[in-house]
Design a protein around this motif. Structure first.
Motif, PDB file in Angstrom:
ATOM      1  N   VAL A  78     -21.857  25.460  20.735  1.00 27.58           N
ATOM      2  CA  VAL A  78     -21.252  24.395  19.915  1.00 27.58           C
ATOM      3  C   VAL A  78     -21.308  23.589  19.235  1.00 27.58           C
ATOM      4  N   TRP A  79     -20.807  22.529  20.076  1.00 30.70           N
ATOM      5  CA  TRP A  79     -20.698  21.132  19.493  1.00 30.70           C
ATOM      6  C   TRP A  79     -22.383  20.592  19.119  1.00 30.70           C
ATOM      7  N   PRO A  80     -23.088  21.118  19.437  1.00 34.32           N
ATOM      8  CA  PRO A  80     -24.354  21.028  19.824  1.00 34.32           C
ATOM      9  C   PRO A  80     -25.003  21.292  18.148  1.00 34.32           C
ATOM     10  N   SER A  81     -24.587  22.357  17.867  1.00 33.89           N
ATOM     11  CA  SER A  81     -24.688  23.434  17.046  1.00 33.89           C
ATOM     12  C   SER A  81     -24.009  22.444  15.726  1.00 33.89           C
ATOM     13  N   LYS A  82     -22.940  21.902  15.543  1.00 34.35           N
ATOM     14  CA  LYS A  82     -22.380  21.156  14.868  1.00 34.35           C
ATOM     15  C   LYS A  82     -23.277  19.918  14.580  1.00 34.35           C
ATOM     16  N   ILE A  83     -23.911  18.990  15.685  1.00 36.39           N
ATOM     17  CA  ILE A  83     -23.647  18.188  15.876  1.00 36.39           C
ATOM     18  C   ILE A  83     -25.157  18.089  15.065  1.00 36.39           C
ATOM     19  N   VAL A  84     -26.475  18.865  15.020  1.00 36.16           N
ATOM     20  CA  VAL A  84     -27.358  19.374  14.114  1.00 36.16           C
ATOM     21  C   VAL A  84     -27.188  19.505  12.762  1.00 36.16           C
ATOM     22  N   ASN A  85     -25.814  20.725  12.675  1.00 40.27           N
ATOM     23  CA  ASN A  85     -25.611  20.769  11.542  1.00 40.27           C
ATOM     24  C   ASN A  85     -25.275  19.214  10.698  1.00 40.27           C
ATOM     25  N   SER A  86     -24.581  18.744  10.659  1.00 36.11           N
ATOM     26  CA  SER A  86     -24.151  17.118  10.835  1.00 36.11           C
ATOM     27  C   SER A  86     -25.281  16.599  10.304  1.00 36.11           C
ATOM     28  N   ALA A  87     -26.278  15.916  11.211  1.00 30.26           N
ATOM     29  CA  ALA A  87     -27.984  15.680  10.519  1.00 30.26           C
ATOM     30  C   ALA A  87     -28.111  16.567   9.431  1.00 30.26           C
ATOM     31  N   GLY A  88     -28.132  17.993   9.849  1.00 31.99           N
ATOM     32  CA  GLY A  88     -29.115  18.284   8.474  1.00 31.99           C
ATOM     33  C   GLY A  88     -28.445  18.115   7.018  1.00 31.99           C
ATOM     34  N   THR A  89     -26.884  18.272   6.964  1.00 32.69           N
ATOM     35  CA  THR A  89     -26.276  17.648   6.000  1.00 32.69           C
ATOM     36  C   THR A  89     -26.279  16.171   5.570  1.00 32.69           C
ATOM     37  N   SER A  90     -26.366  16.142   6.482  1.00 36.92           N
ATOM     38  CA  SER A  90     -26.978  14.279   5.888  1.00 36.92           C
ATOM     39  C   SER A  90     -27.864  13.837   5.443  1.00 36.92           C
ATOM     40  N   ILE A  91     -28.378  14.238   5.840  1.00 33.70           N
ATOM     41  CA  ILE A  91     -30.217  14.590   5.112  1.00 33.70           C
ATOM     42  C   ILE A  91     -29.978  15.065   3.921  1.00 33.70           C
ATOM     43  N   ILE A  92     -29.574  16.455   3.766  1.00 31.76           N
ATOM     44  CA  ILE A  92     -29.441  16.945   2.209  1.00 31.76           C
ATOM     45  C   ILE A  92     -28.946  15.593   1.675  1.00 31.76           C
ATOM     46  N   GLU A  93     -27.749  15.420   1.680  1.00 26.87           N
ATOM     47  CA  GLU A  93     -26.881  14.102   0.724  1.00 26.87           C
ATOM     48  C   GLU A  93     -27.734  12.603   0.858  1.00 26.87           C
ATOM     49  N   ASN A  94     -28.907  12.026   1.330  1.00 32.64           N
ATOM     50  CA  ASN A  94     -29.398  11.257   1.433  1.00 32.64           C
ATOM     51  C   ASN A  94     -29.989  10.880   0.257  1.00 32.64           C
ATOM     52  N   ALA A  95     -30.855  12.787   0.812  1.00 32.88           N
ATOM     53  CA  ALA A  95     -31.896  12.910  -0.797  1.00 32.88           C
ATOM     54  C   ALA A  95     -31.378  13.126  -1.675  1.00 32.88           C
ATOM     55  N   ALA A  96     -30.163  13.792  -2.301  1.00 35.37           N
ATOM     56  CA  ALA A  96     -29.789  14.103  -3.102  1.00 35.37           C
ATOM     57  C   ALA A  96     -29.503  12.078  -3.514  1.00 35.37           C
ATOM     58  N   ALA A  97     -28.748  11.824  -2.945  1.00 29.93           N
ATOM     59  CA  ALA A  97     -28.423  10.254  -3.578  1.00 29.93           C
ATOM     60  C   ALA A  97     -29.353   9.621  -3.559  1.00 29.93           C
ATOM     61  N   ASN A  98     -30.490  10.130  -3.346  1.00 29.42           N
ATOM     62  CA  ASN A  98     -31.963   8.543  -3.228  1.00 29.42           C
ATOM     63  C   ASN A  98     -31.890   7.583  -3.035  1.00 29.42           C
ATOM     64  N   ARG A  99     -31.664   7.825  -1.429  1.00 34.68           N
ATOM     65  CA  ARG A  99     -31.550   7.409  -0.533  1.00 34.68           C
ATOM     66  C   ARG A  99     -32.591   7.429   0.592  1.00 34.68           C
ATOM     67  N   ASP A 100     -33.010   6.938   1.191  1.00 32.60           N
ATOM     68  CA  ASP A 100     -33.993   7.411   3.069  1.00 32.60           C
ATOM     69  C   ASP A 100     -32.883   8.029   3.286  1.00 32.60           C
TER      70      ASP A 100
END
Length: 290
Positions: A78-100
């Protein structure tokens, strides 16, 4: 849109394509909204879509880890899943914010948002998710906090003796409410997927950044907005998910796309028997509308 227009996910391929698509769309649209003067439209769009797709793929992999938890009962997934999920949503947010894609990383634990800004010497910050906070308060007033399970899954989990309609659990925003006992335990993987559905669309929040700044400036409230923004992170994705859930429920709860996805990644014989009797739950039927 209704549940007949979005089919249930019947394979990992379909689920992977869907999650990649969601991330790509959010990343692309957000990047265009937040495009800086002088940046080329095409390059900005492709960058946003590409980064969003990468984030969506990681969200998909996080859901697959929850499926392993559902099948094995081993909380080590579960915790590895949450870490991977957080990484994925972080990347999506960075993309939507027009950031690296590596610019900022975050993890949400209940209404608590912990952020790391890699472009500011790995500056650590903390903010509150308003809608998630409201849901947490409501759950706390009507349920018993399960500290042990919460620590195991990295999400606030509450328990009740009885849930209206005979449901084994539900997940408003990124809060999980379960029945006490075996049925609640078996519903946990299903409800964790619902919290990932909430997290998955967090890139939507970046659609409003420029508008918020512009409105606060016109109203002469720049300092107030700046202070508010240091304390809170507006989780508009709560509203988006609620609307989409209601739209997907028009053909009945059994055919609801969000429920189909949660069932797919929490599928094993005991969980399926529990979820068959679960009645509709609408995210908007929360403390904001009760």
């Amino acid at each position: 849109m209704n549940s007949s227009e979005i089919k249930a996910q019947n394979s990992d391929l379909e689920s992977g394509i869907f999650n990649v698509g969601v991330g790509s769309v959010l990343g692309g649209i957000g990047a265009i909204i937040n495009k800086e003067p002088g940046e080329k439209f095409g390059n900005t769009l492709l960058k946003g879509m590409g980064q969003g797709a990468l984030g969506g793929y990681l969200v998909f992999e996080s859901e697959r880890l929850i499926r392993q938890f559902s099948r094995s009962g081993d909380y080590a997934y579960v915790w590895p899943s949450k870490i991977v999920n957080s990484a994925g949503t972080s990347i999506i947010e960075n993309a939507a914010a027009n950031r690296d894609f590596w610019a900022r990383w975050h993890m949400n634990i209940g209404f608590n948002r912990i952020e790391v800004n890699t472009k500011e010497n790995f500056k650590l910050s903390y903010r509150i998710l308003p809608f998630s906070l409201v849901e947490t308060v409501f759950a706390a007033t009507s349920s018993e906090f399960d500290l042990k399970t919460s620590a195991k899954v990295g999400t606030f989990v509450f328990r009740q003796e009885y849930i209206e309609g005979g449901s084994a659990g539900y997940a408003p925003a990124n809060v999980v409410v379960l029945l006490k006992g075996f049925r609640g335990d078996m519903a946990l993987p299903h409800e964790l997927i619902h919290t990932y559905q909430y997290e998955r669309t967090s890139g939507f929040n970046k659609f409003f950044t420029k508008a918020e700044k512009s409105i606060s400036s016109k109203l002469g409230m720049t300092e107030i907005y700046s202070l508010y923004n240091k304390v809170f992170y507006n989780d508009y994705n709560y509203i988006l998910n609620g609307i989409l859930y209601v739209m997907a429920d028009t053909n009945g709860h059994a055919n609801n796309f969000f429920e189909d996805e949660a069932r797919y990644f929490s599928r094993h014989s005991r969980t399926m028997r529990i979820r068959v009797v679960t009645p509709p739950y609408f995210p908007l039927n929360s403390s904001l509308s009760r």
